[in-house]
Write a protein that holds these residues in place. Structure first.
Motif, short mmCIF file in Angstrom:
data_model
loop_
_atom_site.label_atom_id
_atom_site.label_comp_id
_atom_site.label_asym_id
_atom_site.label_seq_id
_atom_site.Cartn_x
_atom_site.Cartn_y
_atom_site.Cartn_z
N MET A 34 -2.88 -74.65 35.77
CA MET A 34 -4.17 -73.97 35.80
C MET A 34 -5.36 -74.93 35.88
O MET A 34 -6.36 -74.64 36.53
CB MET A 34 -4.29 -73.02 34.61
N SER A 35 -5.26 -76.08 35.20
CA SER A 35 -6.38 -77.03 35.26
C SER A 35 -6.53 -77.63 36.66
O SER A 35 -7.64 -77.98 37.06
CB SER A 35 -6.21 -78.15 34.23
N LEU A 38 -8.45 -75.09 38.53
CA LEU A 38 -9.88 -75.16 38.17
C LEU A 38 -10.56 -76.39 38.77
O LEU A 38 -11.75 -76.37 39.07
CB LEU A 38 -10.03 -75.16 36.65
N GLN A 55 -3.22 -65.84 31.75
CA GLN A 55 -4.08 -67.01 31.97
C GLN A 55 -4.26 -67.32 33.45
O GLN A 55 -5.26 -67.93 33.85
CB GLN A 55 -3.52 -68.23 31.23
N ARG A 58 -7.17 -65.16 34.24
CA ARG A 58 -8.36 -65.75 33.62
C ARG A 58 -8.84 -66.95 34.43
O ARG A 58 -10.04 -67.12 34.68
CB ARG A 58 -8.05 -66.22 32.19
N THR A 59 -7.91 -67.79 34.82
CA THR A 59 -8.25 -68.97 35.62
C THR A 59 -8.89 -68.56 36.94
O THR A 59 -9.91 -69.10 37.35
CB THR A 59 -6.97 -69.80 35.87
N GLU A 61 -10.41 -65.81 37.54
CA GLU A 61 -11.73 -65.24 37.23
C GLU A 61 -12.78 -66.36 37.14
O GLU A 61 -13.84 -66.28 37.76
CB GLU A 61 -11.65 -64.46 35.91
N MET A 62 -12.46 -67.41 36.38
CA MET A 62 -13.43 -68.49 36.17
C MET A 62 -13.75 -69.22 37.48
O MET A 62 -14.87 -69.63 37.72
CB MET A 62 -12.92 -69.51 35.15
N ALA A 63 -12.73 -69.39 38.33
CA ALA A 63 -12.89 -70.18 39.56
C ALA A 63 -13.35 -69.33 40.75
O ALA A 63 -13.41 -69.83 41.87
CB ALA A 63 -11.59 -70.90 39.88
N ASP A 64 -13.63 -68.05 40.51
CA ASP A 64 -14.03 -67.13 41.60
C ASP A 64 -13.00 -67.06 42.73
O ASP A 64 -13.35 -67.06 43.91
CB ASP A 64 -15.40 -67.54 42.19
#
Ligand SMILES: Nc1ncnc2c1ncn2[C@@H]1O[C@H](COP(=O)(O)OP(=O)(O)OP(=O)(O)O)[C@@H](O)[C@H]1O
Ligand SMILES: [Mg+2]
Lengths: 118, 143
Positions: A34-35, A38, A55, A58-59, A61-64
């Motif tokens: 995941m990192s 990102l 996750q 979630r990942t 979501e954060m990275a669009d």
């Protein structure tokens, strides 16, 4: 490439996001880390992964991330699908492995994201 | 726009709710109508910090402070602290267990990602007491 075309060339099932199939993606990124997602992902990306926990969403979501495609026939739990729905991220699943999936999409003109220092 | 602050608790090992604080932070910034580029940087930084609290710490808090010139994300935990910060900051360095790796974490990219996402990145850690990370993202016209 439209999500709809990706679905068609991979014989993929849409787990959520029938209304989002006309969205365009310019890149694909395949990873179970995941990192790394990102760190590398740009907007307009479809994430290819064999991980199906919350996750991943979630990942995304954060990275669009525009859409998530689960490979090797993986299907996440209902709560994970729900989370994708809340965030308007299309999710699909294909029977192909990550390598084959990537090869097919590359053949159809989709490109990867390269590290700046390669 | 006046100053706005929120603080969210983050529990150790709570993988079910992990990411909720960052998700809320992202929604707050969206509601404020901020530019998607800055929102993304803040969300990624906050999420990496939040996951580290869940995975590596005994629990703590994630805080966001927004003022007209900047967004500051602060992650603070109550231990166990980091022995060698320089080593922890290296890309690829991770003490994550096999179980954590199977969940998609442990690439050793979280702290470098946080640094990349911020204009000013500060990390302080005292073994036995805890770790504090401050990420400052400057706002430009149009953000
Ligand atoms: N809040 C913290 N408390 C204690 N140790 C930490 C904390 N944050 C990071 N560390 C230590 O620093 C190491 C590197 O952190 P970093 O976030 O870069 O990588 P990771 O969490 O192991 O993997 P990734 O973030 O790629 O999933 C961790 O493996 C851990 O040993
Ligand atoms: Mg981390």
């Amino acid at each position: 490439m439209k999500i709809r075309e990706i679905r068609d060339v991979l014989n993929a099932d849409v787990l959520w996001g029938e209304d989002l199939l006309d969205r365009e993606v310019s890149y694909a990124f395949g990873s179970d880390l995941m990192s790394d997602v990102l760190a590398f992902v740009k907007t307009g990306t479809i994430l290819l992964t064999g991980l199906v926990n919350s996750q991943v969403v979630r990942t995304a979501e954060m990275a669009d991330v525009t859409a998530i495609l689960f490979v090797r026939g993986k299907v996440p739990d209902e709560e994970v699908i729900q989370l994708a729905k809340e965030n308007s991220i299309a999710i699909l699943t294909t029977k192909y492995t990550l390598f084959t999936t990537s090869g097919i999409l590359y053949n159809y003109g989709l490109r990867g994201i390269e590290a700046d220092n390669i | 726009m006046g100053n706005i602050s929120y603080e969210f608790p983050v529990e150790k090992d709570d993988f079910e709710r992990a990411g909720e604080a960052s998700s809320k932070i992202k929604k707050i910034l969206r509601q404020l109508g901020m530019d998607s580029g800055i929102i993304r940087r803040v969300a990624i930084g906050a999420y990496e910090a939040e996951m580290n609290l869940v995975i590596h710490s005994l629990g703590g808090t994630i805080r966001i402070d927004i003022d007209p010139k900047s967004i500051i994300i602060t992650a603070e935990d109550k231990g166990p602290g980091i022995h060698d910060i320089n080593l922890a900051m290296k890309e690829g360095y991770s003490t994550a267990t096999e179980k954590i790796r199977e969940m998609g974490f442990g690439a050793g990219m979280g702290l470098p990602n946080m640094k990349r996402c911020s204009d000013i990145f500060e990390i302080q850690s005292i073994v036995g007491k805890g770790t504090k990370i401050v990420m400052k993202m400057n706002l430009k016209d149009g953000d």
